[in-house]
Design a protein around this motif. Structure first.
Motif, short mmCIF file in Angstrom:
data_model
loop_
_atom_site.label_atom_id
_atom_site.label_comp_id
_atom_site.label_asym_id
_atom_site.label_seq_id
_atom_site.Cartn_x
_atom_site.Cartn_y
_atom_site.Cartn_z
N VAL A 53 14.75 -4.97 4.91
CA VAL A 53 15.30 -3.62 4.88
C VAL A 53 15.48 -3.18 6.32
CG1 VAL A 53 14.83 -1.20 4.29
CG2 VAL A 53 14.40 -3.00 2.61
N GLU A 54 16.64 -2.60 6.60
CA GLU A 54 16.98 -2.16 7.95
C GLU A 54 17.07 -0.63 7.96
OE1 GLU A 54 20.48 -3.18 11.18
OE2 GLU A 54 20.91 -3.45 9.06
N ILE B 182 12.31 -4.35 8.43
CA ILE B 182 11.06 -4.49 7.69
C ILE B 182 11.13 -5.75 6.85
CG2 ILE B 182 9.46 -3.42 6.07
CD1 ILE B 182 11.95 -1.20 7.70
N ARG B 183 10.14 -6.62 7.03
CA ARG B 183 10.08 -7.89 6.29
C ARG B 183 8.92 -7.88 5.33
NH1 ARG B 183 11.28 -11.78 11.46
NH2 ARG B 183 13.53 -11.37 11.50
N GLY B 184 9.10 -8.60 4.23
CA GLY B 184 8.08 -8.70 3.19
C GLY B 184 8.74 -8.57 1.84
N ARG B 185 7.99 -8.09 0.86
CA ARG B 185 8.58 -7.83 -0.46
C ARG B 185 9.05 -6.37 -0.44
NH1 ARG B 185 4.53 -8.54 -4.61
NH2 ARG B 185 4.30 -6.31 -4.64
N VAL B 186 10.27 -6.17 0.05
CA VAL B 186 10.78 -4.82 0.27
C VAL B 186 12.12 -4.56 -0.43
CG1 VAL B 186 9.51 -4.41 2.41
CG2 VAL B 186 11.74 -5.53 2.52
N GLN B 187 12.61 -5.53 -1.16
CA GLN B 187 13.84 -5.31 -1.94
C GLN B 187 13.49 -5.39 -3.42
OE1 GLN B 187 17.32 -7.53 -0.85
NE2 GLN B 187 17.19 -6.93 1.31
N VAL C 213 4.57 -5.08 2.93
CA VAL C 213 5.16 -5.14 4.27
C VAL C 213 4.43 -6.19 5.07
CG1 VAL C 213 5.60 -3.86 6.39
CG2 VAL C 213 5.88 -2.72 4.18
N ASP C 214 5.15 -7.24 5.45
CA ASP C 214 4.57 -8.31 6.26
C ASP C 214 4.77 -8.07 7.75
OD1 ASP C 214 3.83 -9.64 3.94
OD2 ASP C 214 5.65 -10.87 3.90
N LYS C 215 5.91 -7.47 8.11
CA LYS C 215 6.21 -7.29 9.53
C LYS C 215 7.22 -6.16 9.69
CE LYS C 215 7.34 -9.97 13.62
NZ LYS C 215 7.60 -11.30 14.15
N VAL C 216 7.01 -5.35 10.73
CA VAL C 216 7.97 -4.31 11.09
C VAL C 216 8.39 -4.58 12.53
CG1 VAL C 216 8.37 -1.84 11.42
CG2 VAL C 216 6.89 -2.62 9.55
N ILE C 217 9.67 -4.86 12.71
CA ILE C 217 10.23 -5.10 14.04
C ILE C 217 10.93 -3.81 14.46
CG2 ILE C 217 11.87 -6.47 15.39
CD1 ILE C 217 11.45 -8.67 13.17
#
Length: 93
Positions: free
Chosen positions: A41-42, A7-12, A68-72
C-alpha cells in the motif's frame, strides 16, 4: 511537510486503505492512499508534522486484520503537495 510511505505485509484485502483514509481524514491531512501491483500500500500525504507523526504511528500498527511487516518512508519536497486535496482512496470503486 510531505511524506511518502510504502507499507509491506498483509495490507491488501483487509481494509487497510479505508483505515488509512479514516486516520488521515481525522488528522486533516491531504493526499491519497492506493494499492500497488506488487501487494503493498502506497501513501502520499501532506500536512502538519505532528499530525504526520500520528499517522506514521498508526501505519506501523496497521488495521484490524492486517499485518505490517515494514514501513518505508521518504520525505518529499513541499512542491509535491501542490496538487494534493482532501485525503482520498485512489483506485477504489
Amino acid at each position: 511537510m510531505v511524506l511518502h510511505f510504502l507499507i509491506r505485509g498483509r495490507v491488501q484485502g483487509v481494509g487497510f486503505r479505508w483505515f488509512v483514509h479514516r486516520e488521515a481524514a481525522e488528522l486533516s491531512l491531504r493526499g491519497w492512499v492506493r494499492n500497488t501491483d506488487t501487494g503493498e500500500v502506497e501513501v502520499l500525504v501532506a500536512g502538519d508534522p505532528t499530525a504526520l507523526a500520528d499517522l506514521r504511528t498508526e501505519l506501523h500498527k496497521g488495521s484490524r486484520g492486517s499485518r505490517v511487516d515494514k514501513v518505508i518512508e521518504h520525505e518529499l519536497d513541499e512542491s509535491e503537495a501542490a496538487s494534493l486535496t482532501a485525503f482520498k482512496i485512489e483506485g477504489a470503486w
